[in-house]
Design a protein around this motif. Structure first.
Motif, PDB file in Angstrom:
ATOM      1  N   SER A 187      -9.008  -2.231  -3.320  1.00  0.00           N
ATOM      2  CA  SER A 187      -8.622  -3.414  -2.541  1.00  0.00           C
ATOM      3  C   SER A 187      -7.234  -3.302  -1.932  1.00  0.00           C
ATOM      4  N   CYS A 188      -6.399  -2.411  -2.465  1.00  0.00           N
ATOM      5  CA  CYS A 188      -4.992  -2.353  -2.051  1.00  0.00           C
ATOM      6  C   CYS A 188      -4.831  -1.980  -0.578  1.00  0.00           C
ATOM      7  N   TYR A 189      -3.924  -2.689   0.098  1.00  0.00           N
ATOM      8  CA  TYR A 189      -3.634  -2.387   1.503  1.00  0.00           C
ATOM      9  C   TYR A 189      -2.853  -1.087   1.641  1.00  0.00           C
ATOM     10  N   PRO A 195      -3.359   1.246  -7.176  1.00  0.00           N
ATOM     11  CA  PRO A 195      -3.049   0.054  -6.382  1.00  0.00           C
ATOM     12  C   PRO A 195      -1.588  -0.359  -6.555  1.00  0.00           C
ATOM     13  N   CYS A 196      -0.960  -0.868  -5.456  1.00  0.00           N
ATOM     14  CA  CYS A 196       0.473  -1.184  -5.499  1.00  0.00           C
ATOM     15  C   CYS A 196       0.772  -2.399  -6.368  1.00  0.00           C
ATOM     16  N   GLY A 197      -0.213  -3.313  -6.474  1.00  0.00           N
ATOM     17  CA  GLY A 197      -0.051  -4.489  -7.337  1.00  0.00           C
ATOM     18  C   GLY A 197       0.691  -5.653  -6.702  1.00  0.00           C
ATOM     19  N   VAL A 198       1.307  -5.437  -5.534  1.00  0.00           N
ATOM     20  CA  VAL A 198       2.111  -6.519  -4.947  1.00  0.00           C
ATOM     21  C   VAL A 198       1.651  -6.962  -3.550  1.00  0.00           C
ATOM     22  N   CYS A 199       0.771  -6.196  -2.890  1.00  0.00           N
ATOM     23  CA  CYS A 199       0.302  -6.636  -1.569  1.00  0.00           C
ATOM     24  C   CYS A 199      -0.640  -7.839  -1.767  1.00  0.00           C
ATOM     25  N   ASP A 200      -0.906  -8.572  -0.687  1.00  0.00           N
ATOM     26  CA  ASP A 200      -1.760  -9.771  -0.802  1.00  0.00           C
ATOM     27  C   ASP A 200      -3.107  -9.435  -1.433  1.00  0.00           C
TER      28      ASP A 200
HETATM   29 ZN    ZN Z   1      -1.728  -3.352  -3.036  1.00  0.00          ZN
END
Ligand code: ZN
Length: 224
Positions: A187-189, A195-200
């Protein structure tokens, strides 16, 4: 014979759940994956993996949007990490993306005689993109009914958005129940190994898993 349907598959939680939902409803699914110049290829890899796991045939279509105009298409534009703000359309919006995607899917559907196009759009826990709203799909349905040969006849191609009114937690629960390989979804942008964990998109996903009381298998082995 199972009715054929096209499922738009991005490799994320929502589209993977939509694919398994369509299978559970007895459709003979063909997945349509876009390589549209996303800032990372991780998404396309995830989409292929989900389609293979579901044992559905898929097409990967390359589209070029050289004018960019989105943080998802332009690596010079920063992906926001401050959380979703209600009433704001974030820079991750891709101009006319769902208009383009649903148009391609409608063409595919008409060419192969499919009666339905499934898209995992969601307008509850989402980033505020206008082309994820039910009003958009309703209006676009009208355009397909007028513009397709199938629409002018009696063989209407229907746009189906089974997740549009569900919360992220409800999507996680539905996905778990349908046996979606959630660990394969991405799902990460941002790209990268984890996953970055902080994107929307990461924030919405982790909120959904937390509210559903399900551990996200995609984070297995990923440090907090
Ligand atoms: Zn992300």
């Amino acid at each position: 014979m199972k009715p054929p349907a096209i499922v738009l598959l991005s490799g994320g939680l929502d589209s993977a759940t939509t694919l398994y939902y369509a299978l559970s409803k007895g459709y003979a699914v063909r997945a349509l994956i876009f390589d549209y110049g996303q800032r990372h290829r991780r998404e396309v890899t995830a989409a292929r993996a989900v389609a293979r796991a579901a044992k559905v045939p898929f097409e990967v279509v390359g589209i070029s949007l050289p004018w960019k105009g989105s943080a998802l298409l332009d690596s010079r534009v920063k992906v926001p990490s401050g959380g979703v703000r209600k009433g704001m359309i974030p820079p991750t919006y891709v101009p006319a993306r769902n208009i383009i995607f649903v148009s391609f899917a409608a063409s595919f559907a008409e060419a192969v005689g499919a009666k339905a196009v499934f898209i995992g759009a969601n307008a509850v826990d989402y980033s505020g993109y206008p082309d994820c709203r039910p009003e958009f799909f309703k209006a676009f349905q009208g355009a397909l009914d007028l513009g397709l040969k199938a629409g002018a006849g009696q063989r209407r191609v229907r746009i189906l958005t089974p997740l549009v009114d569900l919360s992220k937690a409800e999507i996680v629960r539905l996905g778990s129940r349908l046996g979606v390989p959630l660990g394969l979804t991405w799902s990460c942008y941002n790209g990268g190994q984890k996953p970055c964990g902080v994107c929307d998109s990461c924030r919405l996903r982790s909120l959904g898993f937390a509210q559903a009381g399900v551990a996200d298998p995609a984070l297995k082995g990923v440090g907090a």
